[in-house]
Design a protein around this motif. Structure first.
Motif: not given
Length: 341
Positions: A33, A35-36, A38, A67-69, A113-114, A116
């Protein structure tokens, strides 16, 4: 641009998103998925100033990514697709990263965006978080292949551009530089493929970060073609090389970095005459851009040259935050105006 260069740029859009489908990757490493991410806009390169011209470049905009990741970070190289939107890169922690750059109608960066992340695999199909095994520092495109240069365990591995994130290497290129000359954590740093305008058209060039000969010059090499062999780049301390790419005319841009407790971080871009690249030569060139504490920079590690539909040349830079809360993940873009203008 040469046929091989066109193929590489066109195939990049596909390979950038192929890492999404790394189904063969062990689940402990797989990110299926996005990764979000910012993005905070960087409108001014010089802190507190609306200046746009810096040496041979015009600053067009930038992004600070967060990112929170925990998977965001350590970006050491980047290559943009033909449309200047899709991108593929490597992290020096042993991962591919990919995604899309969002732009406004004027082509200015607005977000990502998008995004990964997938592990870089070895010949046995395994990834590793042991940095000495997968310290990926450089990335280049050659036809339907992706070339990755590694330091510490020095090598140049070849991956299929159609799906690098789910593939094992299909082979390796001889490094040519004697392995005993490549210093630990100062080895192969930049890898580039020469454009059709270069005497080295289609050939692969590598430059080390700070592996020095007896004269204090930096080891480099042309790895393929009739002009293959070791050459040297003049080092100007305290700067070390972190990446590079060719301009459309065949000259080479080298990204360099310095750091000290007293002076902090610094970066610069040097231009090398592409016709001078070859066995036994010592090359040097003018500084086109230099930046320091008063500019929006961090540990700048990656450089890519791209051309838009109007023929304008751009340089995109990325930073390696070393997964430190004291550093930033930056993407900066400049239009190359030319040092003769």
């Amino acid at each position: 641009m040469s046929r091989s260069g066109r193929m590489a740029r066109l195939s990049l859009t596909a390979c950038a998103f192929a890492v999404l489908a790394a189904s063969s990757v062990p689940s402990v490493y797989a990110d299926t998925d996005p990764i979000d991410i910012r993005s905070r806009l960087i409108s001014n390169f010089k802190v507190g100033s609306d200046q746009t011209r810096f040496g041979a470049f015009e600053f067009t905009g930038g992004l600070e990514l967060s990112s929170s990741s925990s998977r965001l970070g350590a970006m050491s190289a980047i290559r943009l697709a033909n449309d200047r939107s899709g991108f593929l890169g490597v992290m020096d922690t042993g991962y591919w990263y990919a995604g899309r750059l969002q732009r406004d109608d004027g082509g200015i960066l607005t977000g990502v965006s998008d995004f990964t992340v997938s592990p870089i695999l070895d010949a046995e199909g395994s990834g590793s978080e042991l940095k000495w095994k997968f310290d990926a520092e450089g990335l280049a495109l050659r036809g339907d292949e992706v070339l990755v240069s590694f330091e510490r365990r020095s090598r140049v591995d070849i991956y299929p551009a159609a799906a690098p994130g789910s593939s094992t290497p299909t082979g390796s290129l001889p490094v040519l530089i004697p392995l005993e000359e490549l210093r630990n954590n100062r080895g192969l740093e930049a890898i580039m493929v020469a454009p059709g305008t270069s005497p080295l058209a289609g050939d692969v060039v590598v430059v080390s970060e700070r592996s020095l000969n007896a004269n204090g010059d930096i080891y480099a090499a042309v790895l393929t073609g009739p002009s293959k062999g070791v050459f040297f780049v003049k080092r100007h301390a305290p700067y070390d090389i972190t990446d590079g790419d060719f301009l459309p005319n065949g000259d080479l841009l080298l990204l360099e970095r310095r750091f000290s407790i007293a002076e902090g971080i610094g970066m610069r871009i040097r231009k090398i005459d592409g016709s001078r690249l070859g066995p036994g030569n010592l090359v040097d060139g003018p500084i086109l851009l230099e930046a320091g504490f008063g500019n929006q920079i961090d540990n700048m590690e990656g450089l890519d040259v791209s051309t838009d539909a109007a023929g304008q040349v751009f340089v995109t830079l990325v930073s390696d935050d070393n997964h430190s809360i004291l550093q930033r993940n930056l993407i900066l873009e400049f239009r190359y105006i030319g040092d003769g203008e």
